[in-house]
Design a protein around this motif. Structure first.
Motif, PDB file in Angstrom:
ATOM      1  N   ILE A  58      -9.452  -8.709  -6.282  1.00 25.79           N
ATOM      2  CA  ILE A  58      -8.015  -8.469  -6.142  1.00 25.79           C
ATOM      3  C   ILE A  58      -7.608  -8.840  -4.720  1.00 25.79           C
ATOM      4  CG2 ILE A  58      -6.181  -6.728  -6.256  1.00 25.79           C
ATOM      5  CD1 ILE A  58      -7.506  -7.188  -8.971  1.00 25.79           C
ATOM      6  N   ASP A  73      -4.927  -9.018  -1.999  1.00 28.51           N
ATOM      7  CA  ASP A  73      -3.648  -8.347  -1.759  1.00 28.51           C
ATOM      8  C   ASP A  73      -3.581  -7.994  -0.277  1.00 28.51           C
ATOM      9  OD1 ASP A  73      -1.465  -6.477  -1.785  1.00 28.51           O
ATOM     10  OD2 ASP A  73      -1.840  -6.148  -3.924  1.00 28.51           O
ATOM     11  N   GLU A  74      -2.557  -8.490   0.391  1.00 25.37           N
ATOM     12  CA  GLU A  74      -2.499  -8.315   1.846  1.00 25.37           C
ATOM     13  C   GLU A  74      -2.403  -6.845   2.253  1.00 25.37           C
ATOM     14  OE1 GLU A  74      -0.141  -9.514  -0.039  1.00 25.37           O
ATOM     15  OE2 GLU A  74       1.655  -8.332   0.396  1.00 25.37           O
ATOM     16  N   ARG A  75      -1.913  -6.005   1.328  1.00 25.61           N
ATOM     17  CA  ARG A  75      -1.755  -4.585   1.667  1.00 25.61           C
ATOM     18  C   ARG A  75      -3.085  -3.842   1.756  1.00 25.61           C
ATOM     19  NH1 ARG A  75       1.856  -2.869  -3.114  1.00 25.61           N
ATOM     20  NH2 ARG A  75       0.429  -4.338  -4.081  1.00 25.61           N
ATOM     21  N   ASP A  99       4.180  -3.144 -10.108  1.00 25.28           N
ATOM     22  CA  ASP A  99       3.946  -4.151  -9.079  1.00 25.28           C
ATOM     23  C   ASP A  99       2.523  -4.726  -9.189  1.00 25.28           C
ATOM     24  OD1 ASP A  99       4.707  -5.453  -6.477  1.00 25.28           O
ATOM     25  OD2 ASP A  99       2.962  -4.294  -5.815  1.00 25.28           O
ATOM     26  N   PHE A 100       1.558  -3.862  -9.477  1.00 31.73           N
ATOM     27  CA  PHE A 100       0.168  -4.319  -9.604  1.00 31.73           C
ATOM     28  C   PHE A 100       0.049  -5.313 -10.760  1.00 31.73           C
ATOM     29  CE2 PHE A 100      -4.242  -4.192 -10.924  1.00 31.73           C
ATOM     30  CZ  PHE A 100      -4.913  -4.253  -9.703  1.00 31.73           C
ATOM     31  N   THR A 101       0.715  -4.988 -11.883  1.00 27.10           N
ATOM     32  CA  THR A 101       0.673  -5.890 -13.041  1.00 27.10           C
ATOM     33  C   THR A 101       1.367  -7.211 -12.715  1.00 27.10           C
ATOM     34  OG1 THR A 101       0.682  -3.989 -14.514  1.00 27.10           O
ATOM     35  CG2 THR A 101       1.267  -6.101 -15.483  1.00 27.10           C
ATOM     36  N   ALA A 102       2.505  -7.135 -12.022  1.00 26.78           N
ATOM     37  CA  ALA A 102       3.244  -8.355 -11.683  1.00 26.78           C
ATOM     38  C   ALA A 102       2.408  -9.265 -10.775  1.00 26.78           C
ATOM     39  CB  ALA A 102       4.565  -7.993 -11.005  1.00 26.78           C
ATOM     40  N   ARG A 103       1.718  -8.667  -9.829  1.00 27.10           N
ATOM     41  CA  ARG A 103       0.947  -9.488  -8.883  1.00 27.10           C
ATOM     42  C   ARG A 103      -0.349 -10.014  -9.469  1.00 27.10           C
ATOM     43  NH1 ARG A 103       1.447  -7.889  -2.850  1.00 27.10           N
ATOM     44  NH2 ARG A 103       3.330  -6.641  -2.802  1.00 27.10           N
ATOM     45  N   HIS A 104      -1.013  -9.195 -10.275  1.00 32.97           N
ATOM     46  CA  HIS A 104      -2.387  -9.524 -10.660  1.00 32.97           C
ATOM     47  C   HIS A 104      -2.581  -9.742 -12.161  1.00 32.97           C
ATOM     48  CE1 HIS A 104      -3.292  -8.626  -6.551  1.00 32.97           C
ATOM     49  NE2 HIS A 104      -2.798  -7.413  -6.676  1.00 32.97           N
ATOM     50  N   TYR A 157      -5.383   1.956  -2.535  1.00 32.33           N
ATOM     51  CA  TYR A 157      -4.449   1.254  -1.638  1.00 32.33           C
ATOM     52  C   TYR A 157      -4.033   2.159  -0.483  1.00 32.33           C
ATOM     53  CZ  TYR A 157      -3.645  -3.033  -4.324  1.00 32.33           C
ATOM     54  OH  TYR A 157      -3.786  -4.247  -4.922  1.00 32.33           O
TER      55      TYR A 157
END
Ligand SMILES: *Cc1c(COP(=O)(O)O)cnc(C)c1O
Length: 277
Positions: A4, A6-8, A235-240, A257
């Motif tokens: 995964i 993710d910059e965060r 948001d997690f679903t949208a990104r990944h 996170y």
């Protein structure tokens, strides 16, 4: 295993173990927890599985499916009162042939007491008993295989925690030096720490001492949610492109996170999250 990006996540590397893909009808940790129990039920010549769960229990659903696939009768003892129409989980149980019966909450809490078990045997005949959530010594043994499979790939292995069987096994199966981190999805469930130790002792693996539990990511309690959690999951679903269930997996991921942002993992650590369902 999926990475995964993710910059965060700051300096950590996050891997997702897709245990949800293990079996189409008995997913993830439910398959691992049932595996040796189903073998034991067969060896002991049982034709019936009896188990316990809340009205939204993934474990009841998985047990009903396993019973259908293996030709075993299943009895599901549901906490609380019957509500009609049945919710989607209990409807699926019935479609898979499970007989549902109900226990008031006080009696349900005493599900391990000999008089409660004796009354169930009188009502339903001989059965192989699976405790709530399927968490017992054989479940720990099944989940230890998960620890052995993934342990070498990560510094910390994370899982969501309901009854504690998955964490107990996962931690016990990790190679030396590996650590497990559980995220309790129940509110104020400090009893779970003792429960994980009890399950490890029952499984004869001793107290592995290589795990800890986070109690700050229940988002209101079991099956409860908050706008913050819903936003995180969407948001997690949208990104990944991966759907994280809100009862368990989304709470664990939100916790990871948050801990990453707070610098609670060593810089550069590889954190592996188990998508248990
Ligand atoms: C049942 C379940 C859990 C909880 O496992 P325990 O062994 O009861 O702690 C975690 N994740 C998912 C997806 C589940 O269905």
């Amino acid at each position: 295993m999926t990475e995964i990006a993710d910059e965060r996540l700051g300096g950590i590397r996050l891997l997702l173990k897709r245990d949800d893909l293990l079996h189409p009808e008995v997913p993830g940790n439910k398959w691992r927890k049932l595996k040796y129990n189903l073998a034991a039920a067969r060896e002991q010549g049982h034709g019936t599985l009896l188990t316990f769960g809340g009205a939204y229990s993934n474990h009841l659903r998985a047990t009903a499916a396993a019973g259908r696939l293996l030709g075993l009768r299943t009895v599901g003892v549901v906490r609380g009162e019957r509500h009609l129409p049945l919710n989607p989980v209990l409807s699926a149980c019935v479609r898979d042939g499970m007989t549902l019966t109900y226990l008031d909450r006080a009696t349900y809490r005493r599900q391990r007491d000999p008089d409660v078990v004796a009354a169930l045997r009188a009502a339903w005949g001989p059965f192989y008993l699976l405790p709530e959530g399927g968490s017992n010594a054989l479940a720990v043994r099944g989940c230890a295989e998960l620890g052995a499979e993934v342990g070498a790939a990560a510094d910390v292995v994370c899982c969501p925690v309901g009854t504690g069987g998955t964490l107990a096994g996962l931690a016990a199966g990790l190679p030396a030096g590996g650590r497990a981190l559980g995220f309790a999805v129940l509110k104020g469930a400090t009893f779970l720490d003792g429960e994980v130790r009890r399950l490890q002792a029952a499984a004869g693996v001793g107290d592995s001492g290589n795990w800890s539990l986070e109690h700050g990511y229940h988002f209101g309690g079991y099956a409860k949610t908050t706008p913050q959690l819903l936003a995180f999951a969407a948001d997690f679903t949208a990104r990944h492109g991966i759907v994280a269930d809100r009862v368990y997996v989304a709470k664990m991921l939100a916790g990871i996170y948050d801990l990453a942002a707070a610098g609670r993992f060593a810089p550069g650590a590889t954190v592996l999250a188990v998508k248990t369902g």
